[in-house]
Design a protein around this motif. Structure first.
Motif, PDB file in Angstrom:
ATOM      1  N   GLY A 148     -29.068 -47.303  40.357  1.00  0.00           N
ATOM      2  CA  GLY A 148     -29.357 -47.058  38.731  1.00  0.00           C
ATOM      3  C   GLY A 148     -30.804 -47.236  38.450  1.00  0.00           C
ATOM      4  O   GLY A 148     -31.431 -46.308  38.002  1.00  0.00           O
ATOM      5  N   ALA A 334     -31.640 -45.677  30.353  1.00  0.00           N
ATOM      6  CA  ALA A 334     -30.630 -45.459  31.531  1.00  0.00           C
ATOM      7  C   ALA A 334     -30.381 -46.281  32.595  1.00  0.00           C
ATOM      8  O   ALA A 334     -29.567 -46.749  32.940  1.00  0.00           O
ATOM      9  CB  ALA A 334     -30.834 -44.211  31.996  1.00  0.00           C
ATOM     10  N   ASN A 338     -26.985 -48.556  33.254  1.00  0.00           N
ATOM     11  CA  ASN A 338     -26.246 -48.384  34.220  1.00  0.00           C
ATOM     12  C   ASN A 338     -24.939 -49.354  34.436  1.00  0.00           C
ATOM     13  O   ASN A 338     -25.560 -50.391  34.793  1.00  0.00           O
ATOM     14  CB  ASN A 338     -27.167 -47.909  35.439  1.00  0.00           C
ATOM     15  CG  ASN A 338     -26.375 -47.628  36.629  1.00  0.00           C
ATOM     16  OD1 ASN A 338     -25.658 -46.554  36.486  1.00  0.00           O
ATOM     17  ND2 ASN A 338     -26.374 -48.506  37.682  1.00  0.00           N
ATOM     18  N   ALA A 343     -21.100 -43.622  31.771  1.00  0.00           N
ATOM     19  CA  ALA A 343     -21.676 -42.357  32.189  1.00  0.00           C
ATOM     20  C   ALA A 343     -21.799 -41.208  31.092  1.00  0.00           C
ATOM     21  O   ALA A 343     -22.737 -40.789  30.753  1.00  0.00           O
ATOM     22  CB  ALA A 343     -21.692 -42.004  33.477  1.00  0.00           C
ATOM     23  N   LEU A 346     -23.400 -41.989  27.965  1.00  0.00           N
ATOM     24  CA  LEU A 346     -25.099 -41.913  28.020  1.00  0.00           C
ATOM     25  C   LEU A 346     -25.319 -40.390  27.864  1.00  0.00           C
ATOM     26  O   LEU A 346     -26.301 -40.038  27.248  1.00  0.00           O
ATOM     27  CB  LEU A 346     -25.257 -42.449  29.140  1.00  0.00           C
ATOM     28  CG  LEU A 346     -25.407 -43.974  29.266  1.00  0.00           C
ATOM     29  CD1 LEU A 346     -25.887 -44.552  30.562  1.00  0.00           C
ATOM     30  CD2 LEU A 346     -26.294 -44.388  27.995  1.00  0.00           C
ATOM     31  N   CYS A 389     -33.155 -40.234  29.674  1.00  0.00           N
ATOM     32  CA  CYS A 389     -31.803 -40.883  29.969  1.00  0.00           C
ATOM     33  C   CYS A 389     -30.848 -39.999  30.481  1.00  0.00           C
ATOM     34  O   CYS A 389     -30.042 -40.272  31.426  1.00  0.00           O
ATOM     35  CB  CYS A 389     -31.282 -41.371  28.320  1.00  0.00           C
ATOM     36  SG  CYS A 389     -29.901 -42.309  28.560  1.00  0.00           S
ATOM     37  N   THR A 393     -29.107 -40.627  34.395  1.00  0.00           N
ATOM     38  CA  THR A 393     -27.740 -40.794  34.483  1.00  0.00           C
ATOM     39  C   THR A 393     -27.085 -39.649  35.353  1.00  0.00           C
ATOM     40  O   THR A 393     -26.236 -39.960  36.060  1.00  0.00           O
ATOM     41  CB  THR A 393     -27.055 -40.916  33.285  1.00  0.00           C
ATOM     42  OG1 THR A 393     -27.603 -41.732  32.269  1.00  0.00           O
ATOM     43  CG2 THR A 393     -25.568 -40.945  33.010  1.00  0.00           C
ATOM     44  N   ARG A 397     -24.930 -39.432  38.827  1.00  0.00           N
ATOM     45  CA  ARG A 397     -23.477 -39.175  39.015  1.00  0.00           C
ATOM     46  C   ARG A 397     -23.254 -37.717  39.680  1.00  0.00           C
ATOM     47  O   ARG A 397     -22.168 -37.529  40.177  1.00  0.00           O
ATOM     48  CB  ARG A 397     -22.849 -38.523  37.385  1.00  0.00           C
ATOM     49  CG  ARG A 397     -23.212 -39.822  36.541  1.00  0.00           C
ATOM     50  CD  ARG A 397     -22.543 -41.301  36.956  1.00  0.00           C
ATOM     51  NE  ARG A 397     -21.122 -41.139  37.298  1.00  0.00           N
ATOM     52  CZ  ARG A 397     -20.522 -42.217  37.900  1.00  0.00           C
ATOM     53  NH1 ARG A 397     -21.380 -42.968  38.552  1.00  0.00           N
ATOM     54  NH2 ARG A 397     -19.243 -41.853  38.148  1.00  0.00           N
TER      55      ARG A 397
END
Length: 508
Positions: A148, A334, A338, A343, A346, A389, A393, A397
């Motif tokens: 993260g 972010a 984390n 997620a 965010l 941010c 993120t 992901r």
């Protein structure tokens, strides 16, 4: 037990780099990412000077921008597969060297044709460099918390680079020469090359002998048609036969690409990378953000220079606020959130933050008082925090549950989504602004006051559309997050997988 352990060994990632060296990888790959992103915008402000110096016509000057976008966007998927076949560190090295050489040729160009070719060469090597950089980050940082933080820094550097490119372009053009907008890549690449020995050597996965040639042809031609169609939509209109042919052709070719990949034994882009729910949300949210943000950057640059009378440097410094806040959003918000904040929360919040920043600018008028403090600064802060941010993120992901073989092509797909979104957003929002301004001038005449008022009115209408796109994206993420996510959580380490397998075996 023997079968289970064998399977685990096949799927386990390469051993992580020693802790002392692991964090040195981050600035090396981040510098390469900055270089790639910077070149998408750094020549924009320098373009008038380059055009005058090289005698380019108005009809041809767009190729300085378009050549880079077409080569980069069209070849990313191929570049991702080449990264896997050659090895990510080797591809990273080749990409750095090639990008620096192409930049040097472009800086020394004595004609428009040489500059166009050099920009295309930059795009070719950027298509190799960008997925290699992200892949190295994926394979180096496997611990959730470290991952993260690393992705926060990487995304902050990449996202801030778009705004920083405008600032750097203005400074270099005004105080040095437009050619330094290209020469600047040479020392950056040299510094990154010095750090390559710090990166753990990885093994190639796959072979170019089994390269999916039908997939290559369909993806390259489809993406080139789409990106070029978007670049031509603003000057010629969306109803122009050439533009329609390019866009429809691009969609058809990419549709055929999906069909071919579903049947291919060794696909260029395994479809499970796109259909994974977590990655799908990340890809879609990034595309939505780039559609809105690149039009936003264009409007702010035009508004500050044509309406407020800012110099290119002062206009660039306005966007520097956005670049700083982008880095803060990625590294602090972010990075610190984390594992603590879901997620999707965010991602949705980031889209809303950027949307609110654009909503503020929809209230602009030609005679707005205290524009910088009342409108531009809060807008730059909100859009910057949202962009940073989201990218930190979404980058995390979009790369979950990826083995060594898929890291390169997944990284390439992630970069492709960004390029397509940026090209589409710039064309869509700019064409909306232009058409609205044209209609305004038909009703109010073509005096100076009317032109300024019509221009600002066009910008604000386009920003309303951008706000709507971001709001729709945030709502879509919220809806999907309410549905039960059937994707398994990302594996933390091979040891965890082994423990689960043993538990399952004992239960049987």
């Amino acid at each position: 037990m023997r079968v289970i352990v064998t399977d685990i060994k096949q799927e386990a990632p390469a051993p992580a780099a020693p802790p002392a060296k692991r964090w040195w990888v981050l600035p090396v790959v981040s510098l390469a990412q900055l270089m790639v992103v910077l070149d998408a915008t750094i020549v924009n402000i320098a373009l008038p000077s380059a055009q005058q110096d090289l005698g380019m016509t108005d009809a041809d000057r767009h190729w300085v921008i378009t050549a880079y976008a077409l080569a980069f966007g069209g070849l990313l998927l191929v570049g991702g597969r080449v990264c896997g076949a050659l090895g990510h560190r080797r591809s990273f090295t080749l990409g750095l060297i090639g990008f620096a050489v192409a930049s040097g040729i472009g800086g020394a160009a004595n004609s428009g044709g040489v500059l166009f070719a050099a920009r295309a060469g930059q795009g070719v090597f950027a298509a190799l460099l960008a997925p290699a950089a992200l892949s190295l980050l994926i394979l180096t940082f496997t611990d959730g918390r470290e991952r993260g933080k690393a992705f926060g820094v990487f995304a902050g550097v990449g996202a801030g680079g778009a705004a920083l490119g405008v600032v750097a372009g203005g400074l270099l053009t005004e105080y040095a020469d437009w050619r330094w907008c290209l020469y600047v890549n040479i020392p950056m690449a040299a510094i990154a090359l010095l750090g390559v020995p710090l990166i753990k050597r990885d093994r190639p996965s796959g072979s170019l002998r089994r390269l999916d040639l039908p997939g290559v042809l369909l993806s390259v031609t489809g993406l080139v048609c789409l990106v070029y169609g978007f670049t031509q939509a603003e000057p010629h209109g969306w109803g122009d036969p050439k533009v329609l042919a390019l866009l429809i052709g691009g969609v058809v070719l990419l549709g055929l690409f999906v069909l071919v990949e579903a049947r291919a034994g060794h696909p260029l882009l395994p479809l499970h990378i796109l259909t994974h729910r977590t990655r799908g949300i990340a890809f879609a949210s990034v595309c939505v953000m780039f559609i809105a943000m690149f039009g936003f950057y264009l409007f702010v640059s035009y508004y500050t220079q044509t309406i407020l009378g800012y110099s290119p440097v002062k206009a660039g410094m306005t966007l520097l606020v956005n670049a700083v806040c982008t880095t803060i959003g990625a590294m602090l918000i972010a990075g610190k959130s984390n594992g603590r904040v879901p997620a999707n929360v965010l991602i949705a919040g980031s889209l809303l933050s950027a949307g609110l920043g654009m909503l503020i600018l929809t209230q602009l008028e030609t005679d707005s008082s205290n524009v910088f403090a009342a409108y531009l600064t809060p807008s730059m802060i909100l859009t910057g925090l949202g962009l940073g941010c989201l990218l930190a993120t979404a980058t995390d992901r979009a790369t979950v549950q990826l083995g060594h073989a898929d890291a390169g092509v997944a990284s390439a797909a992630y970069n492709t989504v960004q390029q397509v979104g940026a090209a589409f957003g710039t064309a869509l929002l700019n064409s909306i602004a232009t058409s609205v301004t044209g209609e305004y001038l038909k009703e109010h005449g073509a005096g100076r006051a009317a032109v300024n008022a019509g221009t600002v009115h066009g910008y604000t209408v386009a920003l309303w559309v951008a706000f709507g796109i971001l709001l729709a994206g945030a709502l879509a993420v919220a809806v999907f997050s309410q549905r039960r996510n059937r994707d398994p959580s990302p594996p933390s380490s091979p040891r965890t997988s082994l423990a689960l397998s043993r538990s399952e075996l004992s239960s049987r």
